[in-house]
Motif scaffolding. Structure first.
Motif, PDB file in Angstrom:
ATOM      1  N   ILE A 149      15.917  21.518 -15.179  1.00 17.16           N
ATOM      2  CA  ILE A 149      16.550  21.586 -13.859  1.00 17.16           C
ATOM      3  C   ILE A 149      17.700  20.587 -13.751  1.00 17.16           C
ATOM      4  N   ASN A 179      21.584  21.595 -13.320  1.00 17.59           N
ATOM      5  CA  ASN A 179      22.370  21.073 -12.203  1.00 17.59           C
ATOM      6  C   ASN A 179      23.623  20.357 -12.700  1.00 17.59           C
ATOM      7  N   THR A 183      26.266  22.926 -13.719  1.00 23.31           N
ATOM      8  CA  THR A 183      26.699  23.948 -12.756  1.00 23.31           C
ATOM      9  C   THR A 183      27.159  23.336 -11.442  1.00 23.31           C
ATOM     10  N   VAL A 184      26.269  23.162 -10.482  1.00 25.59           N
ATOM     11  CA  VAL A 184      26.676  22.867  -9.108  1.00 25.59           C
ATOM     12  C   VAL A 184      26.756  21.387  -8.752  1.00 25.59           C
ATOM     13  N   HIS A 185      26.146  20.522  -9.508  1.00 29.04           N
ATOM     14  CA  HIS A 185      26.124  19.079  -9.221  1.00 29.04           C
ATOM     15  C   HIS A 185      25.591  18.765  -7.823  1.00 29.04           C
ATOM     16  N   ALA A 186      24.533  19.432  -7.418  1.00 27.60           N
ATOM     17  CA  ALA A 186      23.948  19.196  -6.096  1.00 27.60           C
ATOM     18  C   ALA A 186      23.194  17.871  -6.093  1.00 27.60           C
ATOM     19  N   LYS A 187      23.586  16.991  -5.213  1.00 26.37           N
ATOM     20  CA  LYS A 187      22.980  15.665  -5.148  1.00 26.37           C
ATOM     21  C   LYS A 187      21.507  15.731  -4.770  1.00 26.37           C
ATOM     22  N   ILE A 244      19.309  17.914  -5.640  1.00 25.04           N
ATOM     23  CA  ILE A 244      18.523  18.239  -6.836  1.00 25.04           C
ATOM     24  C   ILE A 244      18.353  16.995  -7.691  1.00 25.04           C
ATOM     25  N   THR A 245      19.411  16.260  -7.878  1.00 24.53           N
ATOM     26  CA  THR A 245      19.341  15.029  -8.663  1.00 24.53           C
ATOM     27  C   THR A 245      18.451  14.002  -7.990  1.00 24.53           C
ATOM     28  N   CYS A 266      14.739  15.526  -8.492  1.00 23.32           N
ATOM     29  CA  CYS A 266      14.254  15.741  -9.864  1.00 23.32           C
ATOM     30  C   CYS A 266      14.404  14.526 -10.765  1.00 23.32           C
TER      31      CYS A 266
END
Length: 80
Positions: A17, A21, A24-28, A30-31, A34
């Motif tokens: 995951i 991330n 692709t999208v660099h969604a904060k 998710i970081t 995860c």
């Protein structure tokens, strides 16, 4: 060895995951979620291999897939 199986699966899945991330999208969000989950699972894998043979214990220190590698050792699969 059930805790090792669970921790190894969480460690590997969270790594996939995080890398997905990253590429692709660099969604904060998710970081933020995860990253600590992956770190905790990594430490849980190391702790879960404390009672198995030294070869499996050394493999647990490989980030990302160490738990899966430790599960493949013969004594770890036998449950002792």
């Amino acid at each position: 060895m059930r805790p090792l199986r669970i921790a190894a699966a969480v460690e590997a899945a969270s790594l996939v995951i995080l890398l997905g991330n990253l590429f692709t999208v660099h969604a904060k969000v998710i970081t933020t979620f995860c990253g600590p989950l992956h770190g905790t699972a990594y430490l849980a894998v190391i702790a879960a291999t404390w009672t198995v043979r030294p070869a499996a214990r050394r493999l647990a220190f490989v980030p990302g897939i160490g738990g899966l590698l430790a599960l493949r050792t013969p004594r770890a699969r036998a449950g002792g």
